[in-house]
Design an enzyme around this catalytic site. Structure first.
Site, PDB file in Angstrom:
ATOM      1  N   TYR A 134      -1.006   9.438   0.272  1.00  0.00           N
ATOM      2  CA  TYR A 134      -0.202   8.299  -0.177  1.00  0.00           C
ATOM      3  C   TYR A 134       0.807   7.887   0.910  1.00  0.00           C
ATOM      4  O   TYR A 134       0.941   6.692   1.236  1.00  0.00           O
ATOM      5  CB  TYR A 134       0.523   8.687  -1.465  1.00  0.00           C
ATOM      6  CG  TYR A 134       1.311   7.592  -2.121  1.00  0.00           C
ATOM      7  CD1 TYR A 134       0.679   6.590  -2.836  1.00  0.00           C
ATOM      8  CD2 TYR A 134       2.711   7.567  -2.048  1.00  0.00           C
ATOM      9  CE1 TYR A 134       1.411   5.581  -3.457  1.00  0.00           C
ATOM     10  CE2 TYR A 134       3.437   6.573  -2.666  1.00  0.00           C
ATOM     11  CZ  TYR A 134       2.787   5.583  -3.372  1.00  0.00           C
ATOM     12  OH  TYR A 134       3.517   4.595  -3.985  1.00  0.00           O
ATOM     13  N   ALA A 135       1.483   8.867   1.481  1.00  0.00           N
ATOM     14  CA  ALA A 135       2.472   8.557   2.525  1.00  0.00           C
ATOM     15  C   ALA A 135       1.797   7.902   3.732  1.00  0.00           C
ATOM     16  O   ALA A 135       2.335   6.962   4.321  1.00  0.00           O
ATOM     17  CB  ALA A 135       3.213   9.823   2.946  1.00  0.00           C
ATOM     18  N   ALA A 136       0.605   8.390   4.081  1.00  0.00           N
ATOM     19  CA  ALA A 136      -0.120   7.791   5.209  1.00  0.00           C
ATOM     20  C   ALA A 136      -0.477   6.345   4.908  1.00  0.00           C
ATOM     21  O   ALA A 136      -0.331   5.459   5.758  1.00  0.00           O
ATOM     22  CB  ALA A 136      -1.383   8.594   5.506  1.00  0.00           C
ATOM     23  N   ILE A 168      11.383   4.613  -8.836  1.00  0.00           N
ATOM     24  CA  ILE A 168      11.522   3.514  -9.783  1.00  0.00           C
ATOM     25  C   ILE A 168      10.906   3.958 -11.107  1.00  0.00           C
ATOM     26  O   ILE A 168       9.894   4.671 -11.126  1.00  0.00           O
ATOM     27  CB  ILE A 168      10.788   2.257  -9.266  1.00  0.00           C
ATOM     28  CG1 ILE A 168      11.208   1.926  -7.826  1.00  0.00           C
ATOM     29  CG2 ILE A 168      11.011   1.067 -10.194  1.00  0.00           C
ATOM     30  CD1 ILE A 168      12.663   1.613  -7.621  1.00  0.00           C
ATOM     31  N   LYS A 190       1.038   4.305   2.922  1.00  0.00           N
ATOM     32  CA  LYS A 190       2.230   3.457   2.849  1.00  0.00           C
ATOM     33  C   LYS A 190       2.873   3.254   4.221  1.00  0.00           C
ATOM     34  O   LYS A 190       3.424   2.186   4.505  1.00  0.00           O
ATOM     35  CB  LYS A 190       3.232   4.062   1.856  1.00  0.00           C
ATOM     36  CG  LYS A 190       2.735   4.054   0.407  1.00  0.00           C
ATOM     37  CD  LYS A 190       2.438   2.637  -0.069  1.00  0.00           C
ATOM     38  CE  LYS A 190       2.025   2.568  -1.526  1.00  0.00           C
ATOM     39  NZ  LYS A 190       1.811   1.167  -1.978  1.00  0.00           N
ATOM     40  N   SER A 212       6.490   2.240   0.419  1.00  0.00           N
ATOM     41  CA  SER A 212       7.183   3.267  -0.368  1.00  0.00           C
ATOM     42  C   SER A 212       8.130   4.020   0.534  1.00  0.00           C
ATOM     43  O   SER A 212       7.885   4.159   1.744  1.00  0.00           O
ATOM     44  CB  SER A 212       6.174   4.253  -0.962  1.00  0.00           C
ATOM     45  OG  SER A 212       6.857   5.404  -1.437  1.00  0.00           O
ATOM     46  N   THR A 229      -6.848  -4.056 -12.436  1.00  0.00           N
ATOM     47  CA  THR A 229      -8.164  -3.577 -12.865  1.00  0.00           C
ATOM     48  C   THR A 229      -8.390  -3.795 -14.355  1.00  0.00           C
ATOM     49  O   THR A 229      -9.512  -4.020 -14.782  1.00  0.00           O
ATOM     50  CB  THR A 229      -8.336  -2.076 -12.555  1.00  0.00           C
ATOM     51  OG1 THR A 229      -7.154  -1.393 -12.961  1.00  0.00           O
ATOM     52  CG2 THR A 229      -8.567  -1.849 -11.077  1.00  0.00           C
TER      53      THR A 229
END
Lengths: 77, 245
Positions: free
Chosen positions: B152-154, B185, B156, B139, B38
């Site tokens: 976020y988990a969904a 990380i 990924k 992830s 971006t």
């Protein structure tokens, strides 16, 4: 046979690796010529490039046979 | 091994820590690289560092038209996209009970929907070339879940199922689709964690340290290489043993 039909046949023969005499008017890409669904997408892509046309998805779905393809392309070019 | 000379790669999120190192690794292996993100300034800084064989294309991954335009811009710049790395991602963490529709949707849009659109956008060229490599950066939390990261988990985990489906569709055309799932990380994203959070996380990491972005880049380079042609639909976990799956 028209020029368009010749060019369509050449693409089909090359892409699907079939004998030219198998590519008849009513030959279904999937049922008769051994294409899988991804092959049909690729054939449409190849037709678009060869003839410089856009084949929308709903029209692509109606192109089941060699004759369908020639008819659609003849009307689009 | 892992020679990408003559290959053209598009990397999203190249302004971030992991994306930057992925771009460096692919470039070092000989690929021409289009850096997307971006913000223009960090992309141009990385482009200057890499020197030749590099292009810059900004893209707002929350905007459908911008996403659709990106593969076309990359092809215009490089001639083709042989390797696509969907690395860009955002977090908008919140407890599930407090999560707004907007927090949910924005993460799904940027992380998952843009990945779908970019994959779709590069497939035609890869199908024609009978060669392609798509690497989606998932992830560890996509596999394990994480409190506060339902969205976020969904997104990924969604990438993993999507990648497997696409991998099955295009395998016969020489195109592989895989995921790399980083653990914790060292990046700007994990810098947001406080020391207590970091210490708690590290107790769950057998290797005993945070990972380095270069260690993710190495996994991506492998999956992008000609040598990985028999690897498709898999997820390569790079997490220091945090989740052995």
């Amino acid at each position: 046979m028209s020029d368009i039909a010749d060019r369509v046949k050449k693409i089909v023969v090359e892409h699907l690796g079939v004998e030219e005499d198998k590519v008849t008017e009513n030959a279904s890409f999937i049922d008769d010529l051994g294409a899988d669904s991804l092959d049909t997408v690729e054939l449409v892509m190849a037709f678009e490039e060869e003839f410089g046309i856009e084949i929308p998805d709903d029209a692509a779905e109606t192109i089941q046979t060699f004759g369908d393809a020639v008819k659609f392309i003849s009307g689009a070019v | 091994m892992f020679d990408l000379s003559g290959k053209n790669a598009l990397v999203t999120g190249a302004s971030g820590g992991i994306g930057g190192d992925i771009a460096r690794a692919l470039h070092k292996a000989g690929a021409t690289v289009t850096l997307s993100g971006t913000r223009l300034a960090p992309l141009e800084a990385l482009a200057a560092e890499l020197g030749d064989r590099v292009h810059v294309a900004t893209c707002d991954l929350s905007d459908a038209a911008s996403v659709e335009a990106l593969p076309k811009a990359a092809v215009a710049a490089m001639g083709s996209v042989d390797v696509l790395v969907n690395n860009a991602g955002i977090t908008r963490d919140n407890l599930f009970m407090r999560m707004s529709d907007d927090e949910w949707q924005s993460v799904i849009d940027v992380n998952l929907t843009s990945t779908f659109r970019l994959c779709r956008g590069v497939l035609r060229g890869m199908m024609k070339a009978r060669w392609g490599r798509i690497v989606n950066i998932s992830s560890v939390v996509g596999a394990t879940g994480n409190p506060g990261q339902g969205n976020y988990a969904a997104s990924k985990a969604g990438m993993v199922g999507m990648s497997k489906s696409l991998a099955a569709e295009v395998a016969s055309r020489g195109i592989t689709v895989n995921c790399v799932a980083p653990g914790f990380i060292t990046t700007a994203m994990t810098d947001k964690l406080n020391d207590e959070q970091k210490a708690r996380i590290l107790t769950q990491v057998p290797v005993g340290r945070m990972g380095d972005p270069g260690e993710i880049a190495a996994a991506v380079l492998y999956l992008a290489s000609p040598e990985a042609g028999y690897v498709t639909g898999t997820t390569l976990h790079v997490n220091g043993g945090m989740a052995m799956i």
